[in-house]
Design a protein around this motif. Structure first.
Motif, PDB file in Angstrom:
ATOM      1  N   LEU A  48       1.364  13.327  -7.647  1.00 12.74           N
ATOM      2  CA  LEU A  48       2.078  14.052  -6.381  1.00 12.74           C
ATOM      3  C   LEU A  48       1.461  14.982  -5.697  1.00 12.74           C
ATOM      4  N   ALA A  49       1.337  15.678  -6.573  1.00 10.66           N
ATOM      5  CA  ALA A  49       0.435  17.108  -5.801  1.00 10.66           C
ATOM      6  C   ALA A  49      -0.851  16.655  -5.450  1.00 10.66           C
ATOM      7  N   ARG A  99       8.942  11.458  -1.223  1.00 13.30           N
ATOM      8  CA  ARG A  99       8.370  11.943  -2.387  1.00 13.30           C
ATOM      9  C   ARG A  99       9.160  12.215  -3.205  1.00 13.30           C
ATOM     10  N   GLU A 100      10.511  13.053  -2.844  1.00 17.16           N
ATOM     11  CA  GLU A 100      11.660  12.710  -3.694  1.00 17.16           C
ATOM     12  C   GLU A 100      12.545  10.877  -4.073  1.00 17.16           C
ATOM     13  N   SER A 101      11.866  10.392  -3.531  1.00 17.39           N
ATOM     14  CA  SER A 101      12.445   8.587  -4.132  1.00 17.39           C
ATOM     15  C   SER A 101      10.990   8.512  -4.513  1.00 17.39           C
ATOM     16  N   CYS A 143       2.903   4.328  -1.475  1.00 21.74           N
ATOM     17  CA  CYS A 143       4.811   4.824  -0.818  1.00 21.74           C
ATOM     18  C   CYS A 143       4.334   5.136  -0.198  1.00 21.74           C
ATOM     19  N   LEU A 144       3.696   6.437   0.102  1.00 22.16           N
ATOM     20  CA  LEU A 144       3.427   7.318   0.806  1.00 22.16           C
ATOM     21  C   LEU A 144       2.976   7.184   2.519  1.00 22.16           C
TER      22      LEU A 144
END
Length: 357
Positions: free
Chosen positions: A40-41, A19-21, A12-13
């Motif tokens: 995510l981190a 990130r919020e999505s 996705c990235l």
């Protein structure tokens, strides 16, 4: 970290999805907030065509050594503090159920020494490691640290569970004593703060929460101050109870004098049985058929006094340094009262028993 979740976030990235999505869609899919934060981190928030992984925490051999020593010192401190508290409880609330054995002062002294050494060492090492974590928060994720922390939590949980079971068992058998309740409370006093601190710390590490120094420092400082006050008070009172090093030396020397006189008395009985007469002096007891270890004072080297009174009655004298400790008086067998003594020269009136058969 779930590899499927990590791969999904990575793709996705790389497609430019913010990130919020990503977070919202995964929450809708049923993933837990904690797992999402950790996943995510794992990727750096930098502008680059592909997802850039964050560096994984790497623990140098020196830091692994410090963690190992710090946890070992924690275990030694906790066990020794419990031993000291148990000794104080037995001394302060002595009853007929715990008057057994000899004086535990040697064991208590060892435990006090362990507390004096292990507690400051633990504080120093944890301060150094905390400074390293504050500089590089990723170090909180080190495997050595996590495994040792979880081991501590398992041990702490087991002790708490065992105490609760023992407490209930005592109540069910109708034999609850004040000593028992106090010892359970002492164990919980030691274990619960340690368990609570490391449980809190691991929750922060797992949630990847960046702790505010301004918020966390006062709490940790207060916890350390309370721990220091409790330990210093416990050690100070323990030293007061068991006596200073000089007093302990006097007690040990007096104990050795009594042991020497007891052996001499037993061998006078043997001499009378073998020779049908009393020994003229203590030098007669130094032959190979006797087991007298010494006829001299262990401190001054002066010979013990021996004098025949009448027939098989005789007198043994020695110079003692102190009174017999009160708890030794309470716990010794009745026959040992013949060796009662105070400070200074004390003589014991004895009768040899050398009859055959």
């Amino acid at each position: 970290m779930n590899e499927e979740l990590r791969q999904f976030i990575k793709e996705c990235l790389e497609k430019g999805i913010d990130r919020e999505s990503i977070r919202n869609v995964l929450l809708e899919a049923g993933w837990q907030e904690r797992d999402l934060r950790s996943a995510l981190a794992a990727f750096s928030d930098v502008d680059f065509p592909v997802a850039v992984p964050r560096p994984r925490p790497y623990l140098h051999a020196r830091e692994a050594f410090l963690y190992l020593v710090s946890f070992i010192s924690l275990y030694v401190f906790a066990f020794s503090l419990g031993t000291v508290l148990f000794g104080l409880i037995d001394h302060t609330f002595s009853n007929s159920l715990n008057r057994y054995g000899s004086s535990p002062s040697t064991g208590e002294a060892t435990a006090i020494a362990a507390v004096i050494v292990a507690f400051p060492l633990y504080l120093i090492l944890m301060r150094r490691l905390a400074s390293a974590v504050a500089t590089d928060p990723e170090r909180r994720q080190s495997l050595v640290r996590r495994w040792l922390t979880y081991l501590t939590l398992v041990v702490g949980a087991g002790i708490i569970l065992g105490d609760i079971i023992a407490l209930l068992a005592s109540l069910l058998t109708g034999d609850p004593t004040l000593n028992f309740f106090l010892k359970v409370a002492a164990v919980l006093l030691i274990v619960i703060p340690i368990f609570g601190y490391y449980l809190w710390d691991m929750r922060q590490a797992e949630d990847e929460v960046s702790i505010s120094v301004a918020r966390a420092t006062p709490v940790l400082r207060a916890l350390v101050i309370v721990a220091v006050v409790v330990v210093v008070a416990t050690v100070g009172y323990s030293i007061y109870v068991i006596g200073t090093p000089g007093q302990q030396r006097d007690i040990r020397l007096d104990r050795e004098r009594v042991n020497d006189l007891r052996r001499i008395s037993n061998n006078i009985d043997t001499y009378l049985e073998l020779n049908e007469e009393m020994p003229a002096s203590l030098l007669d007891l130094l032959g190979p058929q006797y087991y007298v270890r010494s006829i001299e004072d262990p401190d001054t080297g002066a010979p013990y006094e021996y004098r025949i009174l009448e027939d098989t009655d005789y007198e043994l004298c020695a110079i003692f340094a102190a009174e017999i400790p009160e708890r030794e008086v309470e716990r010794r067998p009745f026959l040992e009262t013949i060796w009662d003594h105070g400070p200074g020269r004390t003589c014991f009136m004895l009768t040899a028993k050398g009859e055959k058969g």
